[in-house]
Design an enzyme around this catalytic site. Structure first.
Site, PDB file in Angstrom:
ATOM      1  N   ALA A 145       0.720  -1.147   0.037  1.00 24.45           N
ATOM      2  CA  ALA A 145       0.044  -0.093  -0.003  1.00 24.45           C
ATOM      3  C   ALA A 145       0.791   1.329  -0.018  1.00 24.45           C
ATOM      4  CB  ALA A 145      -0.922  -0.233   1.212  1.00 24.45           C
ATOM      5  N   HIS A 200       9.291  -5.277   2.258  1.00 24.74           N
ATOM      6  CA  HIS A 200       8.786  -5.013   0.759  1.00 24.74           C
ATOM      7  C   HIS A 200       9.895  -5.002  -0.302  1.00 24.74           C
ATOM      8  CE1 HIS A 200       4.904  -2.957   1.954  1.00 24.74           C
ATOM      9  NE2 HIS A 200       5.364  -2.691   3.158  1.00 24.74           N
ATOM     10  N   ASN A 224       4.430 -11.206   3.934  1.00 24.40           N
ATOM     11  CA  ASN A 224       3.609  -9.973   3.231  1.00 24.40           C
ATOM     12  C   ASN A 224       4.503  -9.211   2.686  1.00 24.40           C
ATOM     13  OD1 ASN A 224       1.712 -10.371   6.059  1.00 24.40           O
ATOM     14  ND2 ASN A 224       0.933 -10.681   3.991  1.00 24.40           N
ATOM     15  N   ASP A 253      -3.670 -11.244  12.412  1.00 28.45           N
ATOM     16  CA  ASP A 253      -5.090 -10.708  12.363  1.00 28.45           C
ATOM     17  C   ASP A 253      -6.030 -11.645  11.584  1.00 28.45           C
ATOM     18  OD1 ASP A 253      -4.368 -10.419   9.778  1.00 28.45           O
ATOM     19  OD2 ASP A 253      -4.881  -8.308   9.655  1.00 28.45           O
ATOM     20  N   HIS A 256      -3.944 -11.303   6.920  1.00 26.02           N
ATOM     21  CA  HIS A 256      -2.603 -11.140   6.378  1.00 26.02           C
ATOM     22  C   HIS A 256      -2.015 -12.553   6.191  1.00 26.02           C
ATOM     23  CE1 HIS A 256      -2.942  -6.754   7.097  1.00 26.02           C
ATOM     24  NE2 HIS A 256      -1.896  -6.630   6.303  1.00 26.02           N
ATOM     25  N   ASP A 279       0.878  -3.657  12.382  1.00 23.69           N
ATOM     26  CA  ASP A 279       0.621  -2.825  11.113  1.00 23.69           C
ATOM     27  C   ASP A 279      -0.441  -2.081  10.750  1.00 23.69           C
ATOM     28  OD1 ASP A 279       1.629  -1.888   8.526  1.00 23.69           O
ATOM     29  OD2 ASP A 279       1.241  -3.937   7.378  1.00 23.69           O
ATOM     30  N   GLY A 315      -2.476  -2.290   5.437  1.00 19.51           N
ATOM     31  CA  GLY A 315      -2.504  -2.299   6.856  1.00 19.51           C
ATOM     32  C   GLY A 315      -3.713  -3.201   7.553  1.00 19.51           C
TER      33      GLY A 315
END
Ligand SMILES: [Zn+2]
Length: 380
Positions: A145, A200, A224, A253, A256, A279, A315
């Site tokens: 994102a 990332h 991720n 969560d 993810h 996050d 997120g």
């Protein structure tokens, strides 16, 4: 000054478990603790006595990776940056996080410098434990994102500039080590005493290992925004899980990562190298709706945040109390392993020996969880 006595709970200090335990907190600092009858002098010293029968009494949580909550996000400049940061910190504090690293999404370096300088006051006051630069030195191929227009290769001067701003406020920097200058940026980050994190990234396993050799010690939300595991190309995921020098962040969560992935990674890294992070974006501790992450529009529906444009997960809406409950009830982690992942492990990585445990002198306050691991109260 407020002195609180917590009595008759299961006190999990991070090093030992005191059944029928008690804890005396003076302004969030552990003044004394023990098992069995509370010494009369401690009972007399308390302004309030909390009956913790049936509850776990655990250290205040430590979140290494959090962008927002309570409808607001970290970022901006001047007074607005301070106001937003206070809202986010208070929101997560109400969910047990008493040590919070403020994560900033990719922005122009000049703006990041201003945000870091503004947040320095809150780091000084202890509202924040530091700043995490998540970008702009990230892979366009795994931008998640982050605004692709803002991603750049790390220039040595910019790395030095941001790490030198307000002396030591930047505690974590996420870097894609395969970028030109990436390994050098890892070295420079570590050289400043900050934590270089790999994330990332489009790195393969060898490049990830080289980044750890250069000083990286953290994997930003493992799995991720990085290449997936392939049996002939294990990629950064397996390289980082296998490396004893590295702590891995997991976003527990239920969105993810599959619960089995959480279980497998946590068991693979072990309880000394697993950190649960939120996050979280602005909707954490708030309602479904439309929000911003940086400047990008995010839609939150049924607690899941996705970019309005393209649908990438943007997120989480997680808080660490729910991460612990999910890790145990959803992914089957042992309670003490789940607790270590939000207390001792991240505190040790940050070099905060006063946080993440409940021995005498600890400063991070305490959290009461009921038998189902739902949050009852935060004492800090
Ligand atoms: Zn990210």
């Amino acid at each position: 000054m407020s002195t609180v006595l917590v009595a008759h709970g299961t006190v999990r200090t991070g090093r030992r478990v005191l059944s029928d335990g008690w804890l005396l907190l003076r302004d969030g600092v552990v003044a004394a603790l023990g098992e069995g009858p509370v010494p009369p002098a401690h009972r007399a010293a308390a302004d309030e006595v909390v009956d913790a029968r049936g509850a776990h009494v655990v250290p205040g949580f430590v979140d290494l990776h959090c962008h927002g909550g309570g409808g607001d996000q970290f970022g901006g400049t001047g007074e607005a940056a301070l106001r937003s940061a206070r809202t986010v910190a208070a929101t997560h504090r109400a969910h047990g996080t008493t040590t919070l690293v403020a994560s900033l999404v990719s922005r122009p370096v000049a703006e990041l410098r201003e945000t870091v300088a503004a947040l320095a006051d809150l780091v000084g006051d202890g509202v924040l434990a530091g700043v995490h630069l998540e970008g702009p030195w990230l892979s366009p191929a795994h931008r998640g994102a982050h605004d692709p227009a803002l991603l750049v290769d790390p220039a040595a001067a910019d790395v030095e500039d941001l790490l030198g701003t307000a002396g030591g406020v930047v505690r974590v920097v996420t870097i894609a080590p395969e970028l030109p200058g990436g390994l050098e940026a890892v070295q420079r980050t570590a050289g400043h005493g900050a934590i270089a994190a790999i994330g990332h990234t489009d790195a393969d396993a060898d490049r990830a290992r080289a980044a750890v050799d250069a000083g990286a010690r953290l994997a930003t939300h493992l799995f991720n925004a990085m290449p997936p595991v392939h049996h002939r190309a294990p990629g950064p995921v397996v390289a980082l899980l296998e490396d004893e020098r590295v702590v891995v962040e997991l976003i527990a969560d239920g969105v993810h990562l599959h619960p089995l992935t959480v279980a497998h990674a946590a068991r693979s890294a072990g309880p000394r190298r697993t950190a649960l992070v939120t996050d979280a974006m602005a909707a954490a501790g708030s309602a479904d709706g439309d929000y911003l992450l940086g400047d990008l529009r995010v839609e939150v529906r049924e607690g899941t945040a996705r970019l309005a444009d393209g649908g990438s997960i943007a997120g989480s809406t997680l808080t660490l109390d729910r991460a612990v409950a999910f890790a145990v009830r959803g992914a089957g982690l042992d309670l003490d392993a789940a607790l270590a992942a939000v207390t001792t492990v991240p505190a040790a990585l940050l070099g905060r020996s006063d946080r993440g445990h409940l021995e005498a002198g600890a400063t991070g306050g305490a959290v009461l969880l009921d038998e189902r691991l739902d949050l009852v109260r935060v004492l800090a």
